[in-house]
Design a protein around this motif. Structure first.
Motif, PDB file in Angstrom:
ATOM      1  N   GLY A 210       0.800  -1.214   0.000  1.00  0.00           N
ATOM      2  CA  GLY A 210       0.000   0.000   0.000  1.00  0.00           C
ATOM      3  C   GLY A 210       0.832   1.261   0.000  1.00  0.00           C
ATOM      4  N   GLY A 211       0.125   2.406   0.006  1.00  0.00           N
ATOM      5  CA  GLY A 211       0.776   3.691   0.144  1.00  0.00           C
ATOM      6  C   GLY A 211       1.342   4.257  -1.142  1.00  0.00           C
ATOM      7  N   CYS A 212       1.704   5.522  -1.073  1.00  0.00           N
ATOM      8  CA  CYS A 212       2.373   6.303  -2.123  1.00  0.00           C
ATOM      9  C   CYS A 212       1.399   6.805  -3.188  1.00  0.00           C
ATOM     10  N   THR A 213       1.518   8.096  -3.466  1.00  0.00           N
ATOM     11  CA  THR A 213       0.709   8.756  -4.478  1.00  0.00           C
ATOM     12  C   THR A 213       1.614   9.683  -5.272  1.00  0.00           C
ATOM     13  N   SER A 214       1.468   9.704  -6.601  1.00  0.00           N
ATOM     14  CA  SER A 214       2.377  10.476  -7.449  1.00  0.00           C
ATOM     15  C   SER A 214       1.641  11.129  -8.614  1.00  0.00           C
ATOM     16  N   PHE A 215       2.302  12.133  -9.181  1.00  0.00           N
ATOM     17  CA  PHE A 215       1.795  12.723 -10.415  1.00  0.00           C
ATOM     18  C   PHE A 215       2.964  13.311 -11.196  1.00  0.00           C
ATOM     19  N   ILE A 216       2.745  13.501 -12.491  1.00  0.00           N
ATOM     20  CA  ILE A 216       3.633  14.333 -13.303  1.00  0.00           C
ATOM     21  C   ILE A 216       2.761  15.363 -14.005  1.00  0.00           C
ATOM     22  N   THR A 217       3.319  16.529 -14.230  1.00  0.00           N
ATOM     23  CA  THR A 217       2.586  17.592 -14.896  1.00  0.00           C
ATOM     24  C   THR A 217       3.564  18.487 -15.639  1.00  0.00           C
ATOM     25  N   LYS A 218       3.105  19.141 -16.677  1.00  0.00           N
ATOM     26  CA  LYS A 218       3.976  19.991 -17.497  1.00  0.00           C
ATOM     27  C   LYS A 218       3.698  21.465 -17.194  1.00  0.00           C
ATOM     28  N   ILE A 219       4.780  22.197 -16.920  1.00  0.00           N
ATOM     29  CA  ILE A 219       4.701  23.637 -16.696  1.00  0.00           C
ATOM     30  C   ILE A 219       5.709  24.302 -17.634  1.00  0.00           C
ATOM     31  N   ASP A 220       5.233  25.188 -18.494  1.00  0.00           N
ATOM     32  CA  ASP A 220       6.116  25.892 -19.441  1.00  0.00           C
ATOM     33  C   ASP A 220       7.016  24.920 -20.198  1.00  0.00           C
ATOM     34  N   ASN A 221       6.415  23.812 -20.641  1.00  0.00           N
ATOM     35  CA  ASN A 221       7.089  22.799 -21.459  1.00  0.00           C
ATOM     36  C   ASN A 221       8.114  21.954 -20.710  1.00  0.00           C
ATOM     37  N   SER A 222       8.196  22.080 -19.399  1.00  0.00           N
ATOM     38  CA  SER A 222       9.083  21.229 -18.598  1.00  0.00           C
ATOM     39  C   SER A 222       8.248  20.315 -17.695  1.00  0.00           C
ATOM     40  N   TRP A 223       8.670  19.050 -17.590  1.00  0.00           N
ATOM     41  CA  TRP A 223       7.951  18.089 -16.767  1.00  0.00           C
ATOM     42  C   TRP A 223       8.362  18.223 -15.299  1.00  0.00           C
ATOM     43  N   TRP A 224       7.355  18.226 -14.446  1.00  0.00           N
ATOM     44  CA  TRP A 224       7.526  18.208 -12.998  1.00  0.00           C
ATOM     45  C   TRP A 224       6.939  16.912 -12.454  1.00  0.00           C
ATOM     46  N   VAL A 225       7.457  16.470 -11.325  1.00  0.00           N
ATOM     47  CA  VAL A 225       6.937  15.280 -10.666  1.00  0.00           C
ATOM     48  C   VAL A 225       6.659  15.608  -9.209  1.00  0.00           C
ATOM     49  N   GLY A 226       5.572  15.046  -8.683  1.00  0.00           N
ATOM     50  CA  GLY A 226       5.252  15.159  -7.269  1.00  0.00           C
ATOM     51  C   GLY A 226       5.032  13.785  -6.691  1.00  0.00           C
ATOM     52  N   ARG A 227       5.443  13.604  -5.442  1.00  0.00           N
ATOM     53  CA  ARG A 227       5.364  12.261  -4.890  1.00  0.00           C
ATOM     54  C   ARG A 227       5.246  12.280  -3.368  1.00  0.00           C
ATOM     55  N   ASN A 228       4.251  11.573  -2.833  1.00  0.00           N
ATOM     56  CA  ASN A 228       4.165  11.267  -1.413  1.00  0.00           C
ATOM     57  C   ASN A 228       4.648   9.845  -1.202  1.00  0.00           C
ATOM     58  N   ASN A 229       5.653   9.667  -0.373  1.00  0.00           N
ATOM     59  CA  ASN A 229       6.130   8.335  -0.019  1.00  0.00           C
ATOM     60  C   ASN A 229       5.480   7.932   1.304  1.00  0.00           C
ATOM     61  N   ASP A 230       4.644   6.922   1.255  1.00  0.00           N
ATOM     62  CA  ASP A 230       3.903   6.471   2.433  1.00  0.00           C
ATOM     63  C   ASP A 230       4.530   5.193   2.977  1.00  0.00           C
ATOM     64  N   TYR A 231       4.926   5.247   4.245  1.00  0.00           N
ATOM     65  CA  TYR A 231       5.662   4.118   4.824  1.00  0.00           C
ATOM     66  C   TYR A 231       5.578   4.193   6.344  1.00  0.00           C
ATOM     67  N   LEU A 232       6.464   3.492   7.012  1.00  0.00           N
ATOM     68  CA  LEU A 232       6.555   3.479   8.470  1.00  0.00           C
ATOM     69  C   LEU A 232       7.593   4.488   8.964  1.00  0.00           C
ATOM     70  N   LEU A 233       7.610   4.716  10.258  1.00  0.00           N
ATOM     71  CA  LEU A 233       8.599   5.553  10.944  1.00  0.00           C
ATOM     72  C   LEU A 233       8.574   7.013  10.507  1.00  0.00           C
ATOM     73  N   PRO A 234       7.497   7.724  10.810  1.00  0.00           N
ATOM     74  CA  PRO A 234       7.469   9.164  10.514  1.00  0.00           C
ATOM     75  C   PRO A 234       8.671   9.890  11.115  1.00  0.00           C
ATOM     76  N   LYS A 235       9.131  10.906  10.429  1.00  0.00           N
ATOM     77  CA  LYS A 235      10.237  11.778  10.820  1.00  0.00           C
ATOM     78  C   LYS A 235      11.600  11.074  10.827  1.00  0.00           C
ATOM     79  N   ALA A 236      11.680   9.856  10.262  1.00  0.00           N
ATOM     80  CA  ALA A 236      12.961   9.150  10.193  1.00  0.00           C
ATOM     81  C   ALA A 236      13.565   9.189   8.793  1.00  0.00           C
ATOM     82  N   TRP A 237      12.888   9.821   7.844  1.00  0.00           N
ATOM     83  CA  TRP A 237      13.266   9.697   6.433  1.00  0.00           C
ATOM     84  C   TRP A 237      13.954  10.928   5.875  1.00  0.00           C
ATOM     85  N   GLY A 238      14.427  11.816   6.725  1.00  0.00           N
ATOM     86  CA  GLY A 238      15.044  13.044   6.246  1.00  0.00           C
ATOM     87  C   GLY A 238      16.516  12.917   5.943  1.00  0.00           C
TER      88      GLY A 238
END
Length: 339
Positions: free
Chosen positions: A96-124
């Protein structure tokens, strides 16, 4: 960006592993391992007998180049290699978990991503690893981790995957790759979307991937739905595309029984928000999409533990990791690196 969350390691694989282990130390590394195993057990339940008997078999089955790094980590941190194997193997059944998208702004591709997992605040943590003869890579995730579900390389190639269930893995072999190992291998060896396709063709994975790829050199993008042995490229028919943890393009066997309801709801919500913003989308809009209460996840010990927004063509990467859920409760920081 806080300098202390970015670590750089250069050299041969064994030396890189030793440097990573030494940089963390025995006490901290052991604590990190114990926390992960405890979190997996609390959320999913662990068969500790199976963990003991199978974790080393898994480690011995991965590519030798990464075995060398893990042995080096154990040596550098003064831990047994069995402890390192248990750390990785304990979380391999998480779904389970994780949600993503890609979108184009001014002809450049951007990506967005939520990584859903265990251990909040341990992934920095960001590990930049430059192995002799390989493409330098940037990995987002846990302290001391040499694998990741999210990464970028010096060829301006961005890769991340969302977990997918599979139905077509019968037996594992020496050439079977765990998805997070696939990401590391692809980042070290691939310079283009076509290179990633070739690697998908030549490997078998022991888990599924909703794989997002952006090549910032020529502004190409692709999203692949990958089972263990096959993959299907999703067509990007608009200026955006969203993905979560279900198959939208690949054909799923009729008798494959899996509850995709939560995943479908998250993906539909992202698509609705992208459609509403398609003519005026900005970095702020993308953060708001990831932070939306129907997209971001919070199940107490598990949920959105880190988030990214990136434009590989412009060498722009933003990282949220110090709050929980990460997209809405963190201070988004722009990353700077010296490639």
């Amino acid at each position: 960006m806080k300098a202390d969350i970015i670590n750089k390691f250069i050299g041969k694989r064994e030396d890189i592993g030793i440097s990573i282990g030494k940089s963390i130390g025995r006490k901290q590394f052991k604590n990190n391992i114990n926390r992960m195993i405890e979190a997996v057990d609390k959320n999913y339940g662990i068969n500790f007998e199976k963990l003991e008997s199978e974790s080393m078999l898994w480690l011995e089955s991965i590519p030798e180049e990464y075995q060398k790094e893990l042995v080096g980590i154990a040596q550098g941190a003064n831990l047994s290699i069995k402890e390192i194997a248990r750390w990785y193997y304990s979380s391999m059944s998480i779904d389970g978990g994780c949600t993503s998208f890609i979108t184009k702004i001014d002809n450049s591709w951007w990506v967005g991503r939520n990584n859903d997992y265990l251990l909040p605040k341990a992934w920095g943590h960001i590990n930049i690893i430059e192995v002799e003869g390989k493409i330098p890579v940037m990995l987002f995730g846990l302290e001391g981790d040499i694998f990741s579900g999210t990464g970028f390389n010096k060829e301006k190639l961005w890769l991340h995957y969302n977990w997918l269930p599979v139905w077509d893995l019968s037996e594992k072999s020496k050439n079977t790759l765990t998805p997070f190992i696939f990401i590391r291998k692809a980042l070290e060896n691939c310079s283009s979307v076509e290179d990633v396709k070739q690697l998908l063709k030549s490997t078998v994975r022991d888990g599924g991937m909703n794989l997002f790829v952006i090549d910032g050199k020529n502004n190409q993008s692709a999203v692949f739905e990958c089972s263990s042995k096959n993959y299907k490229e999703r067509k990007i028919e608009c200026s955006y595309l969203a993905g979560a943890n279900h198959y939208a393009a690949a054909e799923v066997p009729a008798d494959f029984n899996f509850n995709f309801d939560n995943s479908i709801k998250r993906q539909n919500r992202v698509e609705k928000l992208l459609l509403e913003q398609k003519d005026s989308i900005s970095t702020r809009n993308m953060i708001d999409i990831l932070a939306d209460s129907k997209v971001e996840q919070n199940n107490n010990l598990s949920g959105t533990v880190y988030s990214n927004i990136a434009c590989p063509a412009e060498n722009l990467i933003y990282f949220a990791y110090d709050g929980y859920p990460a997209a809405s409760r963190s201070k988004w920081q722009k990353i700077e690196w010296d490639w």
